[in-house]
Design an enzyme around this catalytic site. Structure first.
Site, PDB file in Angstrom:
ATOM      1  N   ASP A   1       0.815  -1.211   0.000  1.00 39.45           N
ATOM      2  CA  ASP A   1       0.000   0.000   0.000  1.00 39.45           C
ATOM      3  C   ASP A   1       0.848   1.259   0.000  1.00 39.45           C
ATOM      4  O   ASP A   1       0.302   2.364  -0.036  1.00 39.45           O
ATOM      5  CB  ASP A   1      -0.948   0.004   1.211  1.00 39.45           C
ATOM      6  CG  ASP A   1      -2.369   0.354   0.814  1.00 39.45           C
ATOM      7  OD1 ASP A   1      -2.728   0.105  -0.347  1.00 39.45           O
ATOM      8  OD2 ASP A   1      -3.111   0.875   1.659  1.00 39.45           O
TER       9      ASP A   1
ATOM     10  N   ASP B   1     -10.025  -4.690  11.836  1.00 37.28           N
ATOM     11  CA  ASP B   1     -10.095  -6.107  12.169  1.00 37.28           C
ATOM     12  C   ASP B   1     -11.187  -6.376  13.206  1.00 37.28           C
ATOM     13  O   ASP B   1     -12.047  -7.251  13.030  1.00 37.28           O
ATOM     14  CB  ASP B   1      -8.731  -6.596  12.667  1.00 37.28           C
ATOM     15  CG  ASP B   1      -8.097  -5.659  13.690  1.00 37.28           C
ATOM     16  OD1 ASP B   1      -8.729  -4.645  14.075  1.00 37.28           O
ATOM     17  OD2 ASP B   1      -6.960  -5.931  14.117  1.00 37.28           O
TER      18      ASP B   1
END
Length: 758
Positions: A133, A437
Site C-alpha cells: 500500500d 479487524d
C-alpha cells in the site's frame, strides 16, 4: 471415526461465577456508600470518585463475559490424511500487507512471505499475494529477489524438515554451522539482504540489479509522477505455479505483487481498503475458498498450520457457519519480563478463550484464516458482487498471466471501483473504524457467523513487538480511536450487538470502551493526592467497616487478574509490568485518543492511520533487553504521565510528614496507599527524568517538572492562606486540567516523531 478436534471447558469457570456474584454485591455496596456520603465531601470530589468507580464497575462487568464460559480447543492434524486426500484440500490464498518501506523494511516482509510460501501444503493450491500500500519500487525489488531465492529455499526446507521457515529466524539460530549446504543457502540470503538494503537506502533500483526485460518493464512504471498517494495499479506475477519450478523440479506456489491504485481524491480506507482490493484481485486470479491475512511481520513458525485449520473447515459439525479461524499473536524477542506488556497475554491467552466459548474469537488483524464465503453476506443470505468473477464460488479457468485475467485484476484494484457498491459495508472487510479487524469480526458475528480460536502448543506465527514506549502507546491510541468509532457507530455493540449476539455484544463493547479507562486512572492519580497535600481525608478510616470494602475490592480484582494471568503461563514480573502499562495508558494514549476522537467527530481534523514502526535500532534494542524504559521520541502524551508521577511523589512524602506530625493518621491511610502504589509503578518515569539522559529528550520533562513543582507549591500555599477547601480544590483540578489540555494541544499541532499517515 478419526477425531479432527476436541473442545474442553476450563475448570475455573464455576469459581469465576461465584466470585462474580460476590464482587457484584461489593460494587453495589461501594456505590451505595458514595451516594450516602456525597454531601459530606466537596461535590466535585464526590462526583469524580462516584464517576470513576461507576466506570470501573462497568468495565469490570463487561469483563466478566469472558469468564462465563472459556473453552480450550485441540486439533489432530495427524488424522486429517485419514479422512481426506491432499488433492481434496481447498485452495489457499495468503494476503501479506505492508504500507511503508521505511517503517516496515521490505526484507522483513520478504521473510514473512517466504515463511508461508514454505507451508506444508500442495503447491498447486497455494498462492501468496503481497499488498504494497506504499507503492514502493524497493518492495517490488525485494520480492523479485525473494522469488529467485524461493527456488532454493523451498527445497531446502523440505529436505531438512525446517519448522522456522522464516529465513532470518532460521539463520539466527546458528544453523549454518551444521553443513556446507546450509552455509551456502545462508550466503545467498545474506547477499539478497544486502541488495535489498542498498535499494531501500538509495531509493531507486539501479540497472545493475535488473536482470531481464520483464523486470525492467515492471520498474519503468515508477515514473516521476508516481507517488505513494497517487499512482496507478501495479500487479506483477513473480512466480507462476503453472510455469516456475524450484531447483529440484517441483512447481512453486504463486507469488503475486499488488499495489492498488491510489488517488488523493479517493478515500483509501487504509488497511481494510487494501484487504478488499486483495480480495477482489485474488478472486479474478485464483479465488481460493480459504484466505489467510497476515501483517508484514507475522511469519509462519509451523508449516502445518493450514492443516490445523482444515481440522475445523473439514469438520461437518463446525464448517456450516464458520467464518474464520483465529490464531494468537506471538512475539519473538520479548524481554524477560515483557516490560511493555507487548505480549498481550490477557487478550490472547485469557479473553479470547472466553470469546471462543460464546460465538468464537474476534478477528485480530493477522494470523486469521477466513472462509471467503463469509465475507459475502450472512450464512443464509449470500450477497452477490457486481461481476460474476468476484463471486466466492466462481471457478477461475484461465492462467493467472493471461491478458484477460490481468486486465480484470487491474480493473478491480482501481480506486474508483468501490463507488456505489457494497464493498466495505456489506461485503468484504468493513469500513467505519481504524480498528478494521475488530469491526469486521464484530459485524460477521452479528450476521450469524461463528469463529474458532486455535491456540496450539507450538506457536503458529511470530511477529515483532514494539520496543519503545512511544510505539506501544501510539498503537494503543489508534486502537482507542477505533474502539470509540465503533462504540458510537450505527452498529454499536451496546445496542445492535447485545440485541443480535447477546453477551458477546458486551464482550465487544468492553474493547470499544477501553478509552474511558482514562477517567478512573486520572481521578485516582490526582484527586486523592491533592487532598493528601492539604491533609484532607476523602476515604474511610482504618477503623471503619467501609475501609475493608475498599481493601477487598482492590485485592479481589487484582488477585483474580493475577491468578488468571499465571494460570495461562504468565509470571509475576510480566503481570506487574502488564498492570503498570494499563496505568500508563490511562493518562496517555487513552486520554489523547478520546480527545482526538472528539475533535475529529466534530470535523476539526481527519482520521489517519499511523503505521507502527518495525525498524529495530541497536541502541533501543539494547535498552529493551536490559528492560529499561525507552520513550522513543518526545511526545506530549508523556506530559500527563510526568505530571501524575511528580504529584504522587510530592503528595506521598508530604502526607507522610503530616501523619508523623499528628494529622488524621487513620483517615489518610488509603490515600497514602494509593499514592505509594502509583509511585512504585512510576519508577521508570522517575528514572527517565532524573537518573538517565538517554531515555528521551529532557526538555519535555524539565518544563513539565517546573510547571508541576510551581503548581504544587502554589496550591499548598493556597490551602494555608485560603481556608475554603471547596475553592482550593476547584483551583487545583482546574490547573491540572489546564496542564493536560496544553499537552493535548501540542500533540494535535505537532507531528509525533516520524509517524506517517497512509
Amino acid at each position: 471415526m478419526w477425531p479432527l478436534n476436541t473442545t474442553e471447558p476450563l475448570r475455573r469457570t464455576a469459581l469465576n461465577r461465584v466470585f462474580a456474584a460476590v464482587y457484584t454485591c461489593a460494587i453495589f455496596g461501594l456505590l451505595y456508600h458514595h451516594v450516602q456520603i456525597i454531601h459530606s465531601r466537596t461535590p466535585l470530589v464526590s462526583l469524580s470518585l462516584l464517576l470513576s468507580d461507576t466506570v470501573l464497575a462497568f468495565m469490570w462487568a463487561t469483563m466478566q463475559v469472558f469468564r462465563m464460559r472459556p473453552i480450550r480447543r485441540k486439533e489432530f492434524p495427524e488424522n486429517l490424511l485419514k479422512v481426506m486426500k491432499p488433492s481434496e484440500f481447498p485452495a489457499l490464498d495468503v494476503f501479506v500487507c505492508t504500507a511503508d518501506p521505511y517503517k516496515e523494511p521490505p526484507i522483513n516482509v520478504v521473510n514473512t512471505a517466504l515463511s508461508v510460501v514454505a507451508f506444508d501444503y500442495p503447491t498447486d493450491k497455494l498462492s501468496v499475494y503481497v499488498s504494497d500500500d506504499g507503492g514502493s519500487a524497493a518492495t517490488l525489488f525485494a520480492f523479485v529477489e525473494a522469488a529467485k531465492f524461493a527456488r532454493h529455499w523451498l527445497p531446502f526446507c523440505r529436505k531438512n524438515n525446517v519448522l522456522e521457515t522464516n529465513p532470518d529466524a532460521y539463520f539466527s539460530l546458528n544453523h549454518a554451522a551444521c553443513c556446507p549446504e546450509t552455509q551456502q543457502i545462508e550466503m545467498m540470503y545474506r547477499n539478497m539482504k544486502v541488495r535489498v538494503a542498498d535499494v531501500v537506502n538509495t531509493g531507486k533500483v539501479s540497472d545493475e540489479y535488473i536482470t531481464s526485460d520483464q523486470e525492467r518493464e515492471a520498474f519503468n512504471k515508477w515514473t516521476d509522477n508516481f507517488s505513494r498517494y497517487d499512482h496507478p495499479t501495479v500487479i506483477q506475477v513473480l512466480i507462476d505455479n503453472g510455469k516456475d519450478e524450484d531447483t529440484t523440479g517441483h512447481f512453486l506456489p504463486n507469488l503475486i505483487y499488488v499495489s492498488r491504485e491510489k488517488s488523493k481524491s479517493c478515500p483509501s480506507h487504509f488497511k481494510a481498503g487494501a484487504l478488499n482490493a486483495m480480495l477482489r484481485v485474488s478472486a479474478t486470479m485464483t479465488n481460493a475458498p480459504i484466505v489467510l491475512t497476515l501483517d508484514c511481520d507475522t511469519s509462519s513458525n509451523d508449516p502445518q498450520t493450514p492443516l490445523r485449520v482444515l481440522c475445523y473447515v473439514s469438520n461437518p459439525v463446525t464448517r456450516s457457519n464458520l467464518s474464520f479461524v483465529q490464531f494468537p499473536q506471538r512475539f519473538r524477542g520479548l524481554s524477560s519480563n515483557d516490560i511493555y506488556a507487548a505480549e498481550f497475554r490477557r487478550l490472547f491467552f485469557v479473553n479470547l478463550l472466553g470469546f471462543d466459548g460464546l460465538k468464537g474469537a474476534t478477528y485480530v488483524g493477522t494470523g486469521t484464516f477466513f472462509c471467503r464465503r463469509a465475507l459475502f453476506g450472512s450464512p443464509s443470505n449470500l450477497i452477490s458482487p457486481e461481476i460474476p468473477e468476484l463471486h466466492p464460488n466462481y471457478a477461475v479457468d484461465k492462467p493467472i498471466q493471461s491478458p484477460s485475467i490481468l486486465s480484470l485484476a487491474h480493473h478491480v484494484a482501481s480506486c474508483n471501483y468501490e463507488n456505489r457498491t457494497n464493498w466495505g459495508s456489506k461485503m468484504g472487510f468493513r469500513y467505519g473504524s481504524l480498528t478494521e479487524d475488530y469491526y469486521t469480526g464484530y459485524r460477521l458475528h452479528c450476521e450469524g457467523w461463528r469463529s474458532i480460536y486455535c491456540m496450539p502448543d507450538r506457536p503458529a506465527f511470530y511477529g515483532d513487538a514494539p520496543i519503545t514506549l512511544f510505539d506501544f502507546i501510539n498503537q494503543y491510541k489508534r486502537w482507542a480511536i477505533g474502539g470509540l468509532q465503533m462504540a458510537f457507530a450505527r452498529y454499536s455493540p451496546f445496542t445492535v450487538g447485545t440485541k443480535t449476539i447477546g453477551l458477546m455484544g458486551l464482550a465487544y463493547g468492553h474493547y470499544a470502551i477501553w478509552p474511558i479507562w482514562c477517567i478512573p486512572t486520572l481521578v485516582y492519580a490526582l484527586i486523592p493526592q491533592l487532598a493528601l497535600l492539604k491533609g484532607v481525608s476523602i476515604f474511610p478510616k482504618v477503623s471503619e467497616p467501609w475501609f475493608l470494602l475498599y481493601v477487598f475490592m482492590f485485592l479481589g480484582a487484582y488477585g483474580q487478574d493475577f491468578i488468571e494471568f499465571v494460570l495461562e503461563g504468565g509470571t509475576f514480573g510480566k503481570w506487574w509490568n502488564d498492570q503498570r502499562m494499563w496505568m500508563i495508558m490511562g493518562p496517555s494514549c487513552f486520554l489523547f485518543g478520546s480527545f482526538e476522537y472528539l475533535l475529529k467527530s466534530l470535523g476539526i481534523s481527519a482520521f489517519g492511520f499511523n503505521v507502527t514502526s518495525k525498524v529495530l535500532d541497536n541502541d533501543q534494542s539494547k535498552r529493551y533487553e536490559l528492560e529499561m524504559f525507552d520513550f522513543g521520541v518526545p511526545s506530549p502524551m508523556f506530559v500527563p504521565l510526568a505530571m501524575a508521577a511528580i504529584i504522587n511523589l510530592f503528595s506521598f512524602f508530604l502526607g507522610l510528614l503530616k501523619m508523623v506530625g499528628g494529622s488524621d493518621k487513620e483517615g489518610l491511610v488509603l490515600q497514602m496507599l494509593i499514592a505509594g502504589f502509583i509511585m512504585v509503578n512510576c519508577w521508570p518515569i522517575y528514572e527517565a527524568m532524573v537518573l538517565r539522559s538517554d531515555a528521551c529528550p529532557s526538555y519535555y520533562y524539565c518544563s513539565n517538572s517546573c510547571l508541576d513543582s510551581l503548581y504544587i507549591s502554589f496550591s499548598h500555599f493556597l490551602s494555608n492562606d485560603i481556608k475554603a477547601t471547596l475553592n482550593s480544590s476547584h483551583f487545583q483540578i482546574f490547573m491540572t486540567t489546564v496542564c493536560i489540555l496544553i499537552s493535548f494541544f501540542l500533540v494535535t499541532t505537532e507531528r509525533e516523531g516520524d509517524s506517517t499517515l497512509i
